[in-house]
Motif scaffolding. Structure first.
Motif, PDB file in Angstrom:
ATOM      1  N   TYR A 183     -23.527  42.170 -21.121  1.00  0.00           N
ATOM      2  CA  TYR A 183     -22.388  41.260 -21.095  1.00  0.00           C
ATOM      3  C   TYR A 183     -21.116  41.813 -20.445  1.00  0.00           C
ATOM      4  O   TYR A 183     -20.206  41.051 -20.135  1.00  0.00           O
ATOM      5  N   GLY A 184     -21.033  43.131 -20.231  1.00  0.00           N
ATOM      6  CA  GLY A 184     -19.738  43.685 -19.857  1.00  0.00           C
ATOM      7  C   GLY A 184     -19.683  44.510 -18.596  1.00  0.00           C
ATOM      8  O   GLY A 184     -18.674  45.167 -18.342  1.00  0.00           O
ATOM      9  N   ILE A 185     -20.730  44.502 -17.792  1.00  0.00           N
ATOM     10  CA  ILE A 185     -20.757  45.307 -16.566  1.00  0.00           C
ATOM     11  C   ILE A 185     -20.879  44.383 -15.361  1.00  0.00           C
ATOM     12  O   ILE A 185     -21.576  43.370 -15.425  1.00  0.00           O
ATOM     13  N   ALA A 186     -20.215  44.748 -14.294  1.00  0.00           N
ATOM     14  CA  ALA A 186     -20.215  43.903 -13.089  1.00  0.00           C
ATOM     15  C   ALA A 186     -21.631  43.563 -12.628  1.00  0.00           C
ATOM     16  O   ALA A 186     -22.519  44.408 -12.639  1.00  0.00           O
ATOM     17  N   SER A 187     -21.809  42.312 -12.208  1.00  0.00           N
ATOM     18  CA  SER A 187     -23.130  41.820 -11.799  1.00  0.00           C
ATOM     19  C   SER A 187     -23.720  42.601 -10.645  1.00  0.00           C
ATOM     20  O   SER A 187     -24.932  42.805 -10.567  1.00  0.00           O
ATOM     21  N   TYR A 188     -22.864  43.058  -9.712  1.00  0.00           N
ATOM     22  CA  TYR A 188     -23.384  43.761  -8.539  1.00  0.00           C
ATOM     23  C   TYR A 188     -23.880  45.168  -8.877  1.00  0.00           C
ATOM     24  O   TYR A 188     -24.504  45.824  -8.055  1.00  0.00           O
ATOM     25  N   LYS A 189     -23.595  45.650 -10.093  1.00  0.00           N
ATOM     26  CA  LYS A 189     -24.085  46.971 -10.507  1.00  0.00           C
ATOM     27  C   LYS A 189     -25.483  46.883 -11.121  1.00  0.00           C
ATOM     28  O   LYS A 189     -26.219  47.877 -11.124  1.00  0.00           O
ATOM     29  N   ALA A 190     -25.803  45.744 -11.695  1.00  0.00           N
ATOM     30  CA  ALA A 190     -27.120  45.590 -12.327  1.00  0.00           C
ATOM     31  C   ALA A 190     -27.639  44.176 -12.101  1.00  0.00           C
ATOM     32  O   ALA A 190     -27.751  43.375 -13.030  1.00  0.00           O
ATOM     33  N   PRO A 191     -27.966  43.825 -10.845  1.00  0.00           N
ATOM     34  CA  PRO A 191     -28.448  42.469 -10.551  1.00  0.00           C
ATOM     35  C   PRO A 191     -29.878  42.252 -11.013  1.00  0.00           C
ATOM     36  O   PRO A 191     -30.540  43.168 -11.512  1.00  0.00           O
ATOM     37  N   ASP A 192     -30.324  41.025 -10.838  1.00  0.00           N
ATOM     38  CA  ASP A 192     -31.726  40.648 -11.104  1.00  0.00           C
ATOM     39  C   ASP A 192     -32.131  40.844 -12.559  1.00  0.00           C
ATOM     40  O   ASP A 192     -33.286  41.183 -12.856  1.00  0.00           O
ATOM     41  N   GLY A 193     -31.182  40.650 -13.468  1.00  0.00           N
ATOM     42  CA  GLY A 193     -31.516  40.711 -14.894  1.00  0.00           C
ATOM     43  C   GLY A 193     -32.004  42.058 -15.364  1.00  0.00           C
ATOM     44  O   GLY A 193     -32.797  42.142 -16.308  1.00  0.00           O
ATOM     45  N   PHE A 194     -31.526  43.148 -14.731  1.00  0.00           N
ATOM     46  CA  PHE A 194     -32.072  44.460 -15.067  1.00  0.00           C
ATOM     47  C   PHE A 194     -31.824  44.843 -16.522  1.00  0.00           C
ATOM     48  O   PHE A 194     -32.680  45.479 -17.154  1.00  0.00           O
ATOM     49  N   ALA A 195     -30.676  44.477 -17.076  1.00  0.00           N
ATOM     50  CA  ALA A 195     -30.367  44.880 -18.460  1.00  0.00           C
ATOM     51  C   ALA A 195     -31.436  44.384 -19.423  1.00  0.00           C
ATOM     52  O   ALA A 195     -31.893  45.127 -20.300  1.00  0.00           O
ATOM     53  N   GLN A 196     -31.858  43.127 -19.270  1.00  0.00           N
ATOM     54  CA  GLN A 196     -32.892  42.591 -20.159  1.00  0.00           C
ATOM     55  C   GLN A 196     -34.260  43.186 -19.869  1.00  0.00           C
ATOM     56  O   GLN A 196     -35.062  43.414 -20.778  1.00  0.00           O
ATOM     57  N   LYS A 197     -34.535  43.471 -18.608  1.00  0.00           N
ATOM     58  CA  LYS A 197     -35.802  44.129 -18.266  1.00  0.00           C
ATOM     59  C   LYS A 197     -35.887  45.490 -18.941  1.00  0.00           C
ATOM     60  O   LYS A 197     -36.942  45.887 -19.445  1.00  0.00           O
ATOM     61  N   GLU A 198     -34.767  46.196 -18.961  1.00  0.00           N
ATOM     62  CA  GLU A 198     -34.753  47.521 -19.588  1.00  0.00           C
ATOM     63  C   GLU A 198     -34.926  47.420 -21.100  1.00  0.00           C
ATOM     64  O   GLU A 198     -35.642  48.218 -21.705  1.00  0.00           O
ATOM     65  N   VAL A 199     -34.287  46.433 -21.712  1.00  0.00           N
ATOM     66  CA  VAL A 199     -34.454  46.221 -23.157  1.00  0.00           C
ATOM     67  C   VAL A 199     -35.916  45.920 -23.471  1.00  0.00           C
ATOM     68  O   VAL A 199     -36.506  46.494 -24.400  1.00  0.00           O
TER      69      VAL A 199
END
Length: 445
Positions: A183-199
Motif C-alpha cells: 500500500y505504501g511504495i511507488a508503483s514503478y518500484k514494484a509493478p505487476d502486483g509483485f507485493a502480492q506475488k511475494e506474499v
C-alpha cells in the motif's frame, strides 16, 4: 475535449490512456543472464565485506554473488532468503545507494559500486518464478503465535515462526497482506502486483493463517491475544497521521501522501485517478518523493516538493532526490508551511524560509506562496491504537534488542517499535530476530 496537464483543478485522464503503462513501468528492469554475470564479475569477494555489515539483514553478499557467477542463481537466492525472506521486494525498494552499495569497495575506489540490489533481484526472481520455496516447515510444536500486522516485519516473523513448526495466526486491518509493500511504495518500484506475488510465495511455508479486517484496539485486545496464544508479535506500523500545523490545513485537497500512494497502488485504471494541475508535496522522505514523482507521472503540470531543512538533512537519499528532479519535480529546501489558502478548497500554500541556529530550526520571516490544487502531506506518521499497558518511548513501542516489550509474552518490531529506520529491510530484520527470540522462549523447558 480530453484533459491535459494544463487542465485546471483536480481531474483524471491528463495523459493519453495508452501512456500510463509506460509511465509506471519498472524503474529498474531485471538483469538478463549475461548482464548479471558481467555485474557479478566486478565483485572482489572481500573478506569481512563491508556490504554485509551495511545490510540490516546481514546477507552474505560475496557468497550470493559468487553463486551467481558459478551459474547457480537458485542457490544465491536461498543465501539471500535465509537472512531476508522478503529479499525480492528489498531488491526493488532498498536504498542500496546508502546501504550496501555505498560502502562497496568498488564505490569507494571508483565511484561505481557492484550492482548488489539488481543482482539480488536477478537471483530471487529466478527462484520465485519457478514457484520454488527453498524452506521446509519443521514438525508442529503445538505452540501458537499471534502476529498483528501483515507488513514486512509481521511477514518476516510469521515465516520464521512457521518454519520452526509453530502455528501462526496473522491479523491485519487491511483487506490485503503486505503492509507498506502493498500500500505504501511507488508503483514503478514494484509493478505487476509483485507485493502480492511475494506474499503468496512466502505463504508456501505453511502453518500461517491470515485474518484480514481486524485491528488492534478495535477487534483485538492484548488481554484476549495473550490468553489465546503462547506469544504475540506486534507489527502494526504507524497508522496515525502527523498534523501539518499550518492554518487552513483542513481545506479540501489537502491529503495524506500515504493515502494517495495507497489509492494509486490499488487503482485498476490509472487514467481514472484524479490529480491536480499544481501539486505540492510537503516532506523530505521516501514517501514524499514517491508521491511527488507519481503525481508527475499521472500528468500534473507542476509538482513541487518542499522540505523544512537542507538537502543533506533529507531522509530521502540523493538518488531519490535526483530521481524526483529528473521527472520534473521542483524541490524547495529550507521552507516550512505557514498557511493553506482557498475558499473551501486549496488554491495556494504559503511557506516561510527557515534557517538552522545551533540545531534549532527557526523562521526567517521571509515567505513565498505556491499555487496548489492538491497538497500531499508526507511529514511522517504516528503510532495509533496501542493499549496503555505497553510502554511507549519517543512515540513508539519500547523494545529491547530482540523486540521484547514491557509486557511479558509480547514482542514488537517494524515501524511501530523503537530502533527502526522506517525501511522495509530493517523491519524484516526486526521481525526475523524477534521470531528467533520467541522460538527460544517457547522451547524453554
Amino acid at each position: 475535449m480530453s484533459n491535459t496537464p494544463l487542465t485546471p483543478g483536480i481531474t483524471a485522464g491528463r495523459l493519453p490512456e495508452e501512456s500510463y503503462a509506460a509511465q509506471f513501468s519498472d524503474l529498474h528492469p531485471v538483469l538478463d543472464e549475461h548482464e548479471a554475470l558481467v555485474a557479478a564479475d566486478r565483485c572482489y569477494f572481500c573478506h569481512d565485506a563491508p556490504c554485509m555489515t551495511a545490510c540490516p539483514t546481514s546477507i552474505d553478499v560475496p557468497l550470493f554473488i559468487r553463486q551467481i557467477m558459478t551459474g547457480t542463481p537458485e542457490a544465491a537466492a536461498k543465501t539471500i532468503l535465509e537472512q531476508n525472506i522478503l529479499g525480492g521486494m528489498c531488491a526493488r525498494v532498498c536504498p542500496t545507494e546508502t546501504l550496501c552499495e555505498e560502502v562497496c569497495v568498488r564505490e569507494v575506489a571508483e565511484g561505481k559500486p557492484v550492482e548488489i540490489g539488481r543482482l539480488q533481484r536477478y537471483a530471487t526472481d529466478i527462484l520465485m518464478e519457478k514457484g520454488v520455496h527453498p524452506f521446509t516447515r519443521a514438525e508442529p510444536t503445538g505452540k501458537t503465535v499471534a502476529v498483528v500486522g501483515a507488513g514486512p516485519a509481521g511477514l518476516s516473523a510469521a515465516h520464521r515462526l512457521a518454519m520452526y513448526g509453530h502455528d501462526v495466526v496473522m491479523f491485519d486491518a487491511r483487506p490485503k497482506s503486505g503492509g507498506l509493500n502493498e500500500y505504501g511504495i511507488a508503483s514503478y518500484k514494484a509493478p505487476d502486483g509483485f507485493a502480492q506475488k511475494e506474499v503468496d510465495w512466502l505463504m508456501q511455508i505453511g502453518g500461517i493463517t491470515v485474518v484480514n479486517g481486524k485491528k488492534l484496539g478495535a477487534e483485538l485486545s492484548i488481554e484476549g491475544l495473550k490468553s489465546e496464544y503462547d506469544a504475540v508479535f506486534l507489527a502494526i506500523g504507524l497508522a496515525g497521521v502527523n498534523a501539518l500545523r499550518a492554518e487552513g490545513e483542513d481545506k479540501s485537497g489537502v491529503l495524506d501522501a500515504v493515502d494517495f500512494i495507497s489509492e494509486l497502488r490499488q487503482a485498476e485504471d490509472l487514467s481514472k485517478l484524479p490529480i491536480g494541475r499544481n501539486v505540492v508535496v510537503i516532506g523530505g522522505g521516501m514517501t514524499a518523493v514517491d508521491a511527488a514523482v507519481q503525481a508527475k507521472l499521472l500528468g500534473a503540470q507542476n509538482v513541487s516538493m518542499v522540505y523544512r531543512r537542507g538537502r543533506a538533512r533529507m531522509s530521502a537519499s540523493e538518488y531519490e532526490q535526483d530521481l524526483a528532479a529528473s521527472k520534473g519535480v521542483q524541490i524547495f529546501y529550507n521552507a516550512a508551511p505557514v498557511a493553506v489558502y482557498g475558499n473551501g478548497s486549496v488554491t495556494e500554500v504559503e511557506f516561510e524560509y527557515t534557517a538552522e541556529d545551533g540545531g534549532t530550526l527557526k523562521g526567517t520571516g521571509e515567505t513565498f506562496r505556491l499555487p496548489a490544487d492538491q497538497v500531499f502531506k508526507a511529514i511522517g506518521q504516528a503510532l495509533d491504537g496501542v493499549p496503555e499497558e505497553i510502554e511507549i518511548t519517543g512515540g513508539k513501542i519500547a523494545v529491547d534488542a530482540v523486540g521484547r516489550t514491557s509486557v511479558p509474552g509480547i514482542w514488537a518490531g517494524g515501524d511501530c517499535a523503537t530502533g527502526g529506520e522506517d525501511l522495509t529491510v530493517t523491519a524484516v530484520a526486526e521481525g526475523r530476530d524477534a521470531a528467533e527470540d520467541i522460538h527460544a522462549k517457547l522451547m524453554e523447558g
